[in-house]
Design a protein around this motif. Structure first.
Motif, PDB file in Angstrom:
ATOM      1  N   UNK A   1     -22.733  30.562 101.630  1.00  0.00           N
ATOM      2  CA  UNK A   1     -22.591  29.755 102.687  1.00  0.00           C
ATOM      3  C   UNK A   1     -21.548  28.621 102.411  1.00  0.00           C
ATOM      4  N   UNK A   2     -20.809  29.095 101.445  1.00  0.00           N
ATOM      5  CA  UNK A   2     -19.557  28.242 101.086  1.00  0.00           C
ATOM      6  C   UNK A   2     -18.745  29.032  99.783  1.00  0.00           C
ATOM      7  N   UNK A   3     -17.475  28.589 100.019  1.00  0.00           N
ATOM      8  CA  UNK A   3     -16.727  29.298  98.880  1.00  0.00           C
ATOM      9  C   UNK A   3     -16.422  28.357  97.571  1.00  0.00           C
ATOM     10  N   UNK A   4     -16.532  28.527  96.387  1.00  0.00           N
ATOM     11  CA  UNK A   4     -16.005  28.158  95.177  1.00  0.00           C
ATOM     12  C   UNK A   4     -14.370  28.348  95.110  1.00  0.00           C
ATOM     13  N   UNK A   5     -13.862  27.768  94.118  1.00  0.00           N
ATOM     14  CA  UNK A   5     -12.383  27.843  93.840  1.00  0.00           C
ATOM     15  C   UNK A   5     -11.728  29.221  94.034  1.00  0.00           C
ATOM     16  N   UNK A   6     -12.778  30.009  92.917  1.00  0.00           N
ATOM     17  CA  UNK A   6     -11.973  31.417  92.996  1.00  0.00           C
ATOM     18  C   UNK A   6     -12.251  32.362  94.015  1.00  0.00           C
ATOM     19  N   UNK A   7     -13.108  32.000  94.883  1.00  0.00           N
ATOM     20  CA  UNK A   7     -13.152  32.679  96.235  1.00  0.00           C
ATOM     21  C   UNK A   7     -12.155  32.333  97.307  1.00  0.00           C
ATOM     22  N   UNK A   8     -12.032  30.967  97.224  1.00  0.00           N
ATOM     23  CA  UNK A   8     -11.081  30.698  98.219  1.00  0.00           C
ATOM     24  C   UNK A   8      -9.625  31.160  97.636  1.00  0.00           C
ATOM     25  N   UNK A   9      -9.354  31.089  96.533  1.00  0.00           N
ATOM     26  CA  UNK A   9      -7.893  31.628  96.039  1.00  0.00           C
ATOM     27  C   UNK A   9      -7.867  33.135  96.496  1.00  0.00           C
ATOM     28  N   UNK A  10      -9.097  33.849  96.512  1.00  0.00           N
ATOM     29  CA  UNK A  10      -9.064  35.447  96.796  1.00  0.00           C
ATOM     30  C   UNK A  10      -8.825  35.419  98.333  1.00  0.00           C
ATOM     31  N   UNK A  11      -9.408  34.623  98.933  1.00  0.00           N
ATOM     32  CA  UNK A  11      -9.329  34.598 100.629  1.00  0.00           C
ATOM     33  C   UNK A  11      -7.684  34.340 100.731  1.00  0.00           C
ATOM     34  N   UNK A  12      -7.253  33.384 100.391  1.00  0.00           N
ATOM     35  CA  UNK A  12      -5.878  33.013 100.564  1.00  0.00           C
ATOM     36  C   UNK A  12      -5.035  34.198 100.177  1.00  0.00           C
ATOM     37  N   UNK A  13      -5.233  34.891  99.113  1.00  0.00           N
ATOM     38  CA  UNK A  13      -4.264  36.003  98.756  1.00  0.00           C
ATOM     39  C   UNK A  13      -4.379  37.076  99.841  1.00  0.00           C
ATOM     40  N   UNK A  14      -5.493  37.602 100.113  1.00  0.00           N
ATOM     41  CA  UNK A  14      -5.808  38.759 101.328  1.00  0.00           C
ATOM     42  C   UNK A  14      -5.293  38.148 102.499  1.00  0.00           C
ATOM     43  N   UNK A  15      -5.499  36.933 102.797  1.00  0.00           N
ATOM     44  CA  UNK A  15      -5.044  36.683 104.207  1.00  0.00           C
ATOM     45  C   UNK A  15      -3.656  36.438 104.407  1.00  0.00           C
ATOM     46  N   UNK A  16      -2.757  36.085 103.364  1.00  0.00           N
ATOM     47  CA  UNK A  16      -1.433  36.151 103.122  1.00  0.00           C
ATOM     48  C   UNK A  16      -0.854  37.579 103.205  1.00  0.00           C
ATOM     49  N   UNK A  17      -1.667  38.539 102.652  1.00  0.00           N
ATOM     50  CA  UNK A  17      -1.161  39.873 102.465  1.00  0.00           C
ATOM     51  C   UNK A  17      -1.534  40.475 103.910  1.00  0.00           C
ATOM     52  N   UNK A  18      -2.641  40.160 104.583  1.00  0.00           N
ATOM     53  CA  UNK A  18      -2.723  40.776 105.923  1.00  0.00           C
ATOM     54  C   UNK A  18      -1.533  40.431 106.887  1.00  0.00           C
ATOM     55  N   UNK A  19      -1.321  39.204 106.904  1.00  0.00           N
ATOM     56  CA  UNK A  19      -0.309  38.458 107.852  1.00  0.00           C
ATOM     57  C   UNK A  19       0.988  39.118 107.554  1.00  0.00           C
TER      58      UNK A  19
END
Length: 226
Positions: A119-137
């Motif tokens: 139901x929420x992100x920790x720091x590591x999960x947020x960093x991975x989300x950011x990583x794959x979001x940038x790659x997608x775009x």
């Protein structure tokens, strides 16, 4: 998440929320003391925030906090949506290469894992989300193969909150932010589906709509107030 990424997100939020006033001077040492970190992550964050258009290099020393408005952010995101929509439309018309399809699929699959029973992100999960979001775009933008589009987007990315790199996450509203990022992920799924089926108009429309997810949390708050 690295201390540099944490500092970057924190300072970005402070500027957007007006905690750091537009037009005010900001320097490494007092900012490091304020956040309780060393000067190195502050220095790195300042450089990235300058690239995002949130800080302006002071000719003498340090930086100036840029004066921003909701209108400026809205306009920058609207332009980003038009440009990324064109990129998605171009790829859909041409058809994804196997390599592009593989990369986009991996982004979806790896991001999906981050939302499994949480139901929420920790720091590591947020960093991975950011990583794959940038790659997608980046995969979609570069895949369009339109140099003029890429240059226009690079210029627009220098405006506040216009870049896919400019991730925000308000920990004080963790559940709401989690839902916003999950919604963005579902949009990615729809965009990929449109690209795979070569639905150019749908891909363009979805990508344009996707650009506004940055402001979704604020939009929801405004609707609730009204």
């Amino acid at each position: 998440m690295s201390s540099g990424q944490q500092v970057l997100i924190k300072l970005r939020k402070m500027i957007i929320a007006g905690e750091l006033e537009g037009g005010s001077r900001i320097a490494e040492i007092p900012t490091a003391e304020l956040l309780g970190v060393s000067r190195q992550p502050i220095r790195m964050a300042f450089r990235l925030l300058e690239q995002e258009g949130l800080l302006i290099k002071n000719p003498t020393r340090g930086y100036i906090v840029r004066e921003i408005s909701d209108e400026l952010i809205h306009d920058a995101l609207e332009v980003r949506g038009v440009l990324e929509g064109l990129a998605a439309k171009t790829i859909a018309e041409r058809g994804l290469t196997e390599e592009q399809k593989k990369i986009l699929h991996q982004c979806i699959e790896e991001t999906e894992k981050l939302f499994d029973g949480k139901t929420e992100f920790n720091d590591e999960q947020l960093e991975r989300y950011h990583q794959f979001n940038v790659i997608f775009h980046d995969t979609i933008i570069q895949g369009a193969g339109n140099i003029a589009l890429m240059q226009a987007l690079a210029k627009n990315n220098q405006l506040p909150m216009a870049s896919a790199q400019a991730l925000t996450y308000d920990q004080s509203r963790a559940l709401s932010e989690y839902r916003r990022l999950h919604y963005a992920h579902l949009q990615h799924c729809s965009i990929l589906d449109a690209l795979i089926h070569r639905q150019a108009g749908r891909a363009e429309s979805l990508m344009r709509e996707h650009s506004s997810v940055v402001m979704l949390g604020e939009t929801v708050r405004q609707i609730l107030v009204e």
